[in-house]
Design a protein around this motif. Structure first.
Motif, PDB file in Angstrom:
ATOM      1  N   GLN A  23       0.835  -1.205   0.000  1.00 37.47           N
ATOM      2  CA  GLN A  23       0.000   0.000   0.000  1.00 37.47           C
ATOM      3  C   GLN A  23       0.869   1.255   0.000  1.00 37.47           C
ATOM      4  O   GLN A  23       0.615   2.199  -0.754  1.00 37.47           O
ATOM      5  CB  GLN A  23      -0.923  -0.009   1.222  1.00 37.47           C
ATOM      6  N   ARG A  24       1.915   1.268   0.826  1.00 40.42           N
ATOM      7  CA  ARG A  24       2.812   2.435   0.877  1.00 40.42           C
ATOM      8  C   ARG A  24       3.514   2.645  -0.459  1.00 40.42           C
ATOM      9  O   ARG A  24       3.667   3.777  -0.922  1.00 40.42           O
ATOM     10  CB  ARG A  24       3.845   2.265   2.002  1.00 40.42           C
ATOM     11  N   ALA A  25       3.952   1.542  -1.084  1.00 38.99           N
ATOM     12  CA  ALA A  25       4.654   1.649  -2.372  1.00 38.99           C
ATOM     13  C   ALA A  25       3.738   2.248  -3.437  1.00 38.99           C
ATOM     14  O   ALA A  25       4.144   3.120  -4.216  1.00 38.99           O
ATOM     15  CB  ALA A  25       5.160   0.276  -2.808  1.00 38.99           C
ATOM     16  N   LEU A  26       2.489   1.790  -3.486  1.00 38.87           N
ATOM     17  CA  LEU A  26       1.543   2.315  -4.474  1.00 38.87           C
ATOM     18  C   LEU A  26       1.133   3.750  -4.162  1.00 38.87           C
ATOM     19  O   LEU A  26       0.930   4.558  -5.072  1.00 38.87           O
ATOM     20  CB  LEU A  26       0.321   1.398  -4.559  1.00 38.87           C
ATOM     21  N   GLU A  27       1.034   4.081  -2.870  1.00 38.97           N
ATOM     22  CA  GLU A  27       0.718   5.462  -2.499  1.00 38.97           C
ATOM     23  C   GLU A  27       1.881   6.396  -2.830  1.00 38.97           C
ATOM     24  O   GLU A  27       1.686   7.583  -3.082  1.00 38.97           O
ATOM     25  CB  GLU A  27       0.355   5.539  -1.012  1.00 38.97           C
ATOM     26  N   HIS A  28       3.101   5.854  -2.850  1.00 39.48           N
ATOM     27  CA  HIS A  28       4.264   6.633  -3.294  1.00 39.48           C
ATOM     28  C   HIS A  28       4.215   6.847  -4.812  1.00 39.48           C
ATOM     29  O   HIS A  28       4.614   7.906  -5.306  1.00 39.48           O
ATOM     30  CB  HIS A  28       5.553   5.897  -2.894  1.00 39.48           C
ATOM     31  N   TRP A  29       3.718   5.845  -5.540  1.00 39.07           N
ATOM     32  CA  TRP A  29       3.624   5.950  -7.012  1.00 39.07           C
ATOM     33  C   TRP A  29       2.492   6.890  -7.431  1.00 39.07           C
ATOM     34  O   TRP A  29       2.590   7.565  -8.452  1.00 39.07           O
ATOM     35  CB  TRP A  29       3.390   4.547  -7.597  1.00 39.07           C
ATOM     36  N   GLN A  30       1.443   6.954  -6.630  1.00 33.99           N
ATOM     37  CA  GLN A  30       0.228   7.695  -6.994  1.00 33.99           C
ATOM     38  C   GLN A  30       0.486   9.181  -7.323  1.00 33.99           C
ATOM     39  O   GLN A  30      -0.018   9.672  -8.347  1.00 33.99           O
ATOM     40  CB  GLN A  30      -0.796   7.558  -5.873  1.00 33.99           C
ATOM     41  N   PRO A  31       1.256   9.941  -6.521  1.00 41.04           N
ATOM     42  CA  PRO A  31       1.492  11.345  -6.880  1.00 41.04           C
ATOM     43  C   PRO A  31       2.214  11.510  -8.212  1.00 41.04           C
ATOM     44  O   PRO A  31       1.959  12.463  -8.956  1.00 41.04           O
ATOM     45  CB  PRO A  31       2.348  11.879  -5.721  1.00 41.04           C
ATOM     46  N   ASN A  32       3.114  10.575  -8.517  1.00 39.94           N
ATOM     47  CA  ASN A  32       3.803  10.633  -9.816  1.00 39.94           C
ATOM     48  C   ASN A  32       2.826  10.408 -10.956  1.00 39.94           C
ATOM     49  O   ASN A  32       2.930  11.032 -12.020  1.00 39.94           O
ATOM     50  CB  ASN A  32       4.922   9.589  -9.873  1.00 39.94           C
ATOM     51  N   TYR A  33       1.866   9.509 -10.722  1.00 38.05           N
ATOM     52  CA  TYR A  33       0.820   9.272 -11.720  1.00 38.05           C
ATOM     53  C   TYR A  33      -0.014  10.544 -11.933  1.00 38.05           C
ATOM     54  O   TYR A  33      -0.274  10.936 -13.069  1.00 38.05           O
ATOM     55  CB  TYR A  33      -0.083   8.113 -11.285  1.00 38.05           C
ATOM     56  N   LEU A  34      -0.427  11.171 -10.841  1.00 40.18           N
ATOM     57  CA  LEU A  34      -1.254  12.381 -10.959  1.00 40.18           C
ATOM     58  C   LEU A  34      -0.476  13.517 -11.625  1.00 40.18           C
ATOM     59  O   LEU A  34      -1.040  14.295 -12.403  1.00 40.18           O
ATOM     60  CB  LEU A  34      -1.762  12.804  -9.583  1.00 40.18           C
ATOM     61  N   LYS A  35       0.822  13.588 -11.352  1.00 37.89           N
ATOM     62  CA  LYS A  35       1.675  14.590 -12.024  1.00 37.89           C
ATOM     63  C   LYS A  35       1.714  14.297 -13.522  1.00 37.89           C
ATOM     64  O   LYS A  35       1.601  15.212 -14.358  1.00 37.89           O
ATOM     65  CB  LYS A  35       3.073  14.558 -11.417  1.00 37.89           C
ATOM     66  N   TRP A  36       1.893  13.002 -13.869  1.00 39.71           N
ATOM     67  CA  TRP A  36       1.879  12.623 -15.298  1.00 39.71           C
ATOM     68  C   TRP A  36       0.533  13.009 -15.925  1.00 39.71           C
ATOM     69  O   TRP A  36       0.487  13.546 -17.041  1.00 39.71           O
ATOM     70  CB  TRP A  36       2.118  11.113 -15.439  1.00 39.71           C
ATOM     71  N   TRP A  37      -0.576  12.739 -15.227  1.00 38.37           N
ATOM     72  CA  TRP A  37      -1.900  13.070 -15.769  1.00 38.37           C
ATOM     73  C   TRP A  37      -2.024  14.574 -16.027  1.00 38.37           C
ATOM     74  O   TRP A  37      -2.545  14.993 -17.065  1.00 38.37           O
ATOM     75  CB  TRP A  37      -3.000  12.593 -14.814  1.00 38.37           C
ATOM     76  N   GLN A  38      -1.543  15.375 -15.080  1.00 37.28           N
ATOM     77  CA  GLN A  38      -1.610  16.831 -15.244  1.00 37.28           C
ATOM     78  C   GLN A  38      -0.788  17.285 -16.444  1.00 37.28           C
ATOM     79  O   GLN A  38      -1.202  18.163 -17.204  1.00 37.28           O
ATOM     80  CB  GLN A  38      -1.086  17.535 -13.979  1.00 37.28           C
ATOM     81  N   GLU A  39       0.376  16.674 -16.636  1.00 40.46           N
ATOM     82  CA  GLU A  39       1.307  17.130 -17.680  1.00 40.46           C
ATOM     83  C   GLU A  39       1.032  16.508 -19.038  1.00 40.46           C
ATOM     84  O   GLU A  39       1.236  17.151 -20.074  1.00 40.46           O
ATOM     85  CB  GLU A  39       2.751  16.810 -17.257  1.00 40.46           C
TER      86      GLU A  39
END
Length: 475
Positions: A23-39
């Motif tokens: 869960q922690r590993a995926l929650e660490h990946w999640q902000p990078n995903y949202l940054k990719w979505w924004q960009e």
């Protein structure tokens, strides 16, 4: 385990909260995903309220909920189809054994490769479609584009979960890399060629969702047979979403054809220049777009003879389309299959071991399925009294992968010299002028119930809403 827990930071039906490290590993990946979505996600759309469907169950019936939501707030998550506790391996050398709940060591590298390749296609298509919202022909179409985009994003999550859960540090690094490659990037392109092509206009988008998402259907169906049960269950649920993407493509092209046919009948002409002058897309241009997207997509199935395909099948990693409905021994060691080769300027059929030809088997299944839809497009023309018929080009046409790569072949299957090809290429593939003309029609239409001149309205709205419904609220 049919319901999905939406109270979690990462919605899921895999009991993620019981595995704190994951869960922690995926929650660490999640902000990078949202940054990719924004960009890299849909341009200038972050504040729109979009009428989207969200999965609320993984059961085939009644699994989706519709409501207006901002795309960055879409509840992406991890959803696997229900587990069948009695499932056995049903093809390859491990036939009859229990399916695997963990990745077997000897197959680990190949499984990871399969998952990464599939995962790489999902964000790639979002990147390819990034600018299309700026030229949407209607709110209805804009909403459909955004629905496709958020579901491709969820399909990325599906593959990232498998990488994190089953492949340790290697998997985490691969999951990070899925956000570091970008479609068409010179230094770090997407893995497969078709996902580095531009999708510059809505005719290209409809062809892409019809043909290239259909490749996705066949690849996912083959993976849904996998003896690696988490992969099979993941892809089974992805298929419920993939169906909508193909619908967007098939119905989109049908509506373009309907509008073109109406104008041809109003003007009583089939002259492409006259049809274009009336602001709709002429049929020969639609055929050239079809030729391009079809030929690029059938390359996605890989080389016609592949030792990797044989290994993936024999190991139980990837089956055939509808493996369970086939009546052979599901091991294929003594079976052969017909593939094409060109020798001395002539095309001919040759028999090869079926295990090595499994890419071609899947490609032929795709071709049959694709042709059925093109037949439905032709019914639109037939109903409107138009004699023109769209054709699927020969499978050797415009190929860049396998034995047929670089061989010059006409859409009818005639082997050509370079000079003959150059003399006719502009008749067969979209020209810069074709693309510029189609681009010139792409003006954004956002008033509810209104549609651009070059496309007919759909028969029915999304979730049976009226066509003048506020599918997108521009805040």
């Amino acid at each position: 385990m049919s319901g999905i827990n939406y109270s979690e930071k990462i919605p899921n039906n895999v009991n993620l909260s019981s595995d704190r490290a994951l869960q922690r590993a995926l929650e660490h990946w999640q902000p990078n995903y949202l940054k990719w979505w924004q960009e890299m996600g849909p341009e200038s759309s972050q504040n729109f309220d979009v009428y989207l469907r969200t999965a609320v169950s993984v059961q085939p019936d009644g699994w989706a909920h519709f409501d207006h939501v901002k795309m960055p707030d879409y509840r992406w998550g991890i959803f696997l189809a229900p587990q069948d506790g009695n499932r056995k391996v049903h093809f390859g050398e491990n036939i009859g054994k229990d399916v695997w709940q963990e990745a077997p060591g000897e197959y680990r590298a190949n499984l990871r490769r399969i998952i990464v390749t599939q995962g790489d296609t999902e964000p790639a298509s979002v990147e390819q479609q990034r600018h299309l919202g700026l030229t949407a022909p209607s709110q209805y179409d804009l909403r459909n584009l955004f629905q496709v985009n958020v579901e491709e994003g969820r399909h990325l999550w599906a593959m990232v979960y498998l990488l994190h859960r089953y492949f340790g540090r290697d998997g985490r690094e691969e999951a990070d890399a899925l956000l570091q490659r970008n479609s068409g990037d010179e230094d770090s392109p997407r893995i497969l060629g078709a996902f580095n092509e531009k999708t510059p206009d809505w005719l290209a988008f409809f062809m892409f969702t019809y043909f290239t998402d259909r490749d996705g259907k066949f690849q996912l169906c083959a993976l849904a047979e996998s003896a690696f049960d988490p992969l099979a269950r993941t892809t089974k649920f992805m298929l419920t979403e993939e169906a909508h993407h193909m619908f967007v493509g098939e119905s989109g092209v049908s509506r373009v054809l309907q509008r073109t046919a109406e104008v041809m009948n109003e003007l009583k002409t089939d002259n492409p220049a006259a049809v274009r002058a009336a602001g709709v897309i002429d049929l020969p241009t639609i055929q050239r777009y079809l030729n391009f997207h079809y030929s690029v997509t059938i390359d996605l199935f890989g080389a016609d003879q592949s030792s990797n395909a044989a290994i993936f099948y024999s190991s139980g990693l990837k089956g055939r389309y509808e493996e369970g409905k086939r009546t052979d021994d599901h091991m294929l060691k003594n079976d052969t299959y017909t593939v094409l080769e060109v020798a001395n300027g002539q095309m001919r059929d040759i028999e090869v071991p079926m295990l090595n030809a499994l890419n071609e088997v899947l490609r032929d299944d795709f071709i049959k399925d694709s042709m059925a839809g093109v037949g439905r497009w032709n019914k639109v023309l037939e109903k409107n009294g138009i004699a023109f018929r769209l054709q699927v080009p020969h499978k050797a046409f415009n190929r860049q992968i396998g034995t047929l790569a670089g061989i010059k072949v006409s859409p009818q299957g005639e082997v050509l010299t370079d000079e003959q090809w150059k003399a006719h290429e502009r008749e067969w593939l979209p020209t810069a002028e074709d693309r510029a003309f189609v681009a010139s029609l792409m003006g954004r239409v956002v008033e509810p119930g209104k549609f651009a001149n070059w496309i007919a309205p759909p028969v029915i709205g999304v979730n049976r809403q009226p066509l003048n419904f506020d599918y997108v609220r521009f805040n």
